[in-house]
Design a protein around this motif. Structure first.
Motif, PDB file in Angstrom:
ATOM      1  N   VAL A 568      13.002  16.023  69.826  1.00 22.17           N
ATOM      2  CA  VAL A 568      13.745  17.282  69.673  1.00 22.17           C
ATOM      3  C   VAL A 568      14.873  17.348  70.692  1.00 22.17           C
ATOM      4  O   VAL A 568      16.009  17.752  70.374  1.00 22.17           O
ATOM      5  CB  VAL A 568      12.793  18.479  69.826  1.00 22.17           C
ATOM      6  N   SER A 569      14.595  16.941  71.930  1.00 22.21           N
ATOM      7  CA  SER A 569      15.638  16.941  72.963  1.00 22.21           C
ATOM      8  C   SER A 569      16.781  16.006  72.588  1.00 22.21           C
ATOM      9  O   SER A 569      17.956  16.334  72.779  1.00 22.21           O
ATOM     10  CB  SER A 569      15.030  16.518  74.308  1.00 22.21           C
ATOM     11  N   ALA A 570      16.438  14.821  72.055  1.00 21.14           N
ATOM     12  CA  ALA A 570      17.486  13.893  71.622  1.00 21.14           C
ATOM     13  C   ALA A 570      18.312  14.504  70.493  1.00 21.14           C
ATOM     14  O   ALA A 570      19.543  14.354  70.459  1.00 21.14           O
ATOM     15  CB  ALA A 570      16.864  12.575  71.180  1.00 21.14           C
ATOM     16  N   GLY A 571      17.660  15.190  69.569  1.00 15.48           N
ATOM     17  CA  GLY A 571      18.396  15.850  68.495  1.00 15.48           C
ATOM     18  C   GLY A 571      19.316  16.932  69.000  1.00 15.48           C
ATOM     19  O   GLY A 571      20.442  17.089  68.510  1.00 15.48           O
ATOM     20  N   VAL A 572      18.867  17.691  69.999  1.00 13.09           N
ATOM     21  CA  VAL A 572      19.718  18.726  70.588  1.00 13.09           C
ATOM     22  C   VAL A 572      20.941  18.097  71.245  1.00 13.09           C
ATOM     23  O   VAL A 572      22.067  18.615  71.142  1.00 13.09           O
ATOM     24  CB  VAL A 572      18.919  19.558  71.598  1.00 13.09           C
ATOM     25  N   ALA A 573      20.747  16.969  71.927  1.00  8.10           N
ATOM     26  CA  ALA A 573      21.884  16.302  72.576  1.00  8.10           C
ATOM     27  C   ALA A 573      22.899  15.822  71.549  1.00  8.10           C
ATOM     28  O   ALA A 573      24.121  16.015  71.727  1.00  8.10           O
ATOM     29  CB  ALA A 573      21.385  15.122  73.405  1.00  8.10           C
ATOM     30  N   VAL A 574      22.442  15.219  70.463  1.00  8.16           N
ATOM     31  CA  VAL A 574      23.359  14.743  69.428  1.00  8.16           C
ATOM     32  C   VAL A 574      24.033  15.918  68.726  1.00  8.16           C
ATOM     33  O   VAL A 574      25.232  15.878  68.426  1.00  8.16           O
ATOM     34  CB  VAL A 574      22.606  13.859  68.423  1.00  8.16           C
TER      35      VAL A 574
END
Length: 583
Positions: A568-574
């Motif tokens: 989820v954190s990676a998705g927020v960054a992208v």
């Protein structure tokens, strides 16, 4: 401006003079401690006094000569580099205060009985010398900071930067090699009183000292090379090399001269690493304009070698995968009887950890994928440590019990996999530094306009949840069984616990760097952390098959929750990058 700078450059800094004075005290204490017994009634295995005294005074002599020649930055660097290993060396010497018979230091004490010897004056002089060396290093760093602008005024603008970029990776790899050499057994011995073991097989105090030294070596080398002052960096590398020689060279001589000892590969590797540091410190200054070449992605100017750094990182990752797979498929134990030797339950985990690193390493050779895959690899490498230390636990446990079992070829391959994984991590980190600097120098304005700068603050909440879940998952057992006790971070601390600790530090470090990174590298590090936590959760199906009555422990569910939070954190960054691009 120049009329003011010139007298300042010629004036001897009072802080550096004070640092040299404290360094003189440190050398005197170390020399005296080397000549006096470290334990009551104890004697060294050979006439080590002249060698130890020479090594003790060498950093002081080098710093003094450099200062007299006007090389103030290099002089401060020698003292700072030598001081970087002093805390670990002090802890290493304290082994004589707890259990002298377990200290494999023939240059100071060669055990000849099982009597408990009390610590003597020589030990406390050595510890005092290391503490004085730390104080001298702190003063030297302060002196360097005050004279940063006057450091080597005759050096051409940008020469130190070009030198640093050319030799950064070599210096870090030499420091890593020296660290691994110091972690290996100092000597080879079959004598019942001289228990020659590597750092991980030895007592806790000595292990702590060796780990402090091993961690400080590449860290200090990297910090020195990124300090921005070429002369200070050269001196720091030289000081590190002298500190390594102070630990390794006596063991090398002991392996040749002590009758009950034989030469081990560890000191040889450490001395070669120290020679590499000295070689980098002695490289000639660069002159002329900085070379340029087309950037791999944007067509701008870039420092030559970025593509080679990526290729080197990929090659090291593939090498790590190869030896990890070899360690998983070869026997960890050999049996002297006709019965089969037990196998590690974590061998399949090491296999998949190697496959993961190998796939990422192969992708590093694809130009368009390398910039995306490199941040993933910078975290995923620790999966080899996580699985490798669990695999080695079987061999270490068998070695502690007298019986028909002995170490098999898989032990060597697994140790090599651990070493190769750390080298891969260092190379990936250096590549990341170069990539970030090139991106900042070339595309700073475009990056700000396109929204590809640091990730937004709404990433902090999922990152915080991921950090808590990750540490909890690594601290609690993934596999639970009636007669099975898993190693942990805060209970049953064994060899696999070091892999868990390294994984926790790597994952938390990636989570701390993510908010300060550009979106794509941030997402890559988070995906890498998710892969490592997924590998940790995979211990249940992979290792549980070898354990009777295995069920899912609390760590399994927490690891799955951590993987979800990280993704989820990676998705927020992208998503933050996409919003910035549309705007």
């Amino acid at each position: 401006m120049s009329t003011r700078a010139a007298p300042a450059a010629d004036r001897r800094p009072a802080t550096l003079i004070a640092a040299l004075g404290v360094a003189a005290l440190a050398s005197a204490l170390l020399a005296a401690g080397s000549l006096l017994p470290v334990v009551e009634g104890g004697r060294p295995g050979f006439a080590s006094g002249p060698l130890l005294v020479t090594l003790a005074v060498l950093p002081l002599l080098a710093a003094g000569v450099l200062m007299l020649r006007g090389r103030h930055g290099a002089s401060a660097g020698v003292l700072a580099g030598f001081a970087a290993l002093a805390p670990g060396s002090a802890v290493l010497d304290l082994q004589f205060a707890t259990d002298p018979s377990a200290a494999v230091r023939p240059e100071l004490y060669l055990p000849s009985d099982l009597v408990e010897h009390a610590p003597a004056a020589g030990l406390w002089l050595l510890v005092g010398g290391h503490l004085a060396a730390v104080a001298a290093g702190v003063l030297a760093v302060r002196a360097r900071d005050r004279r940063a602008d006057a450091d080597r005024p005759e050096e051409e603008p940008g020469a130190a930067e070009r030198w640093r970029r050319r030799w950064l990776l070599v210096a870090v790899l030499a420091a890593v090699a020296a660290a691994f050499g110091l972690l290996m057994a100092p000597v080879v011995s079959t004598d019942v009183y001289l228990l020659a073991r590597n750092a991980f097989e030895g007592p806790a105090v000595a292990l702590t000292g060796y780990l402090l030294v091993a961690a400080a070596l590449p860290l200090a080398a990297a910090l020195a090379m990124t300090s921005g002052a070429g002369d200070f960096a050269r001196g720091c590398l030289a000081g590190l090399a002298v500190a390594v020689l102070l630990l390794a060279l006596p063991s090398l001589v002991a392996g040749v001269t002590v009758p009950v000892a034989e030469l081990s590969a560890g000191p040889v590797v450490a001395v070669l690493g120290a020679a590499g540091l000295l070689a980098v410190a002695g490289t000639p200054r660069l002159a002329g304009p900085a070379p340029e070449q087309a950037d791999d992605e944007a067509g701008g100017a870039a420092v030559p070698g970025k593509r080679r750094l990526r290729a080197a990182t990929g090659a090291l990752a593939v090498l790590t995968a190869g030896v990890a797979v070899a360690g998983s498929v070869t026997a960890q134990l050999d049996s002297a009887t006709s019965g089969p030797a037990p196998e590690s339950p974590a061998r399949d985990l090491l296999l998949w950890a190697g496959v993961l690193v190998g796939i990422l390493g192969a992708a590093m050779f694809v130009r368009r994928l390398a910039v995306v895959v490199r941040p993933v690899l910078s975290v995923a490498w620790v999966g080899v440590l996580l699985a490798g230390t669990a695999v080695l636990d079987t061999a270490l446990t068998a070695a502690s019990v007298q019986g028909p079992l002995s170490a098999g070829p898989g032990v060597l391959w697994t140790w090599l996999a651990l070493c190769a994984a750390v080298v891969t991590a260092c190379c990936s980190a250096v590549t990341g530094v170069v990539e970030r600097e090139d991106e900042g120098d070339i595309n700073g304005a475009q990056r700000g306009a396109a929204g590809s700068g640091a990730v937004e603050g709404n990433l902090l909440l999922p990152l915080g949840a991921a950090a808590v879940l990750s540490v909890a998952a690594l601290g609690l057992p993934v596999v639970a069984a009636p007669d099975y006790v898993a190693a942990g971070l805060w209970s049953d601390f064994r060899a696999p616990s070091w892999g868990l600790l390294a994984t926790a530090l790597t994952v938390v470090g990636a989570l701390a760097l993510a908010p300060r990174s550009r979106p794509v590298p941030a997402a890559g590090m988070l995906v890498g952390a998710a892969a490592v936590l997924g590998l940790h959760a995979a211990a249940l199906p992979l290792s549980g098959a070898y354990i009777d009555g295995a069920t899912a422990g609390a760590g399994f569910w927490l690891a799955l929750a951590a993987v979800a939070a990280l993704l989820v954190s990676a998705g927020v960054a992208v998503a933050g990058r996409l919003r910035g691009t549309r705007s």
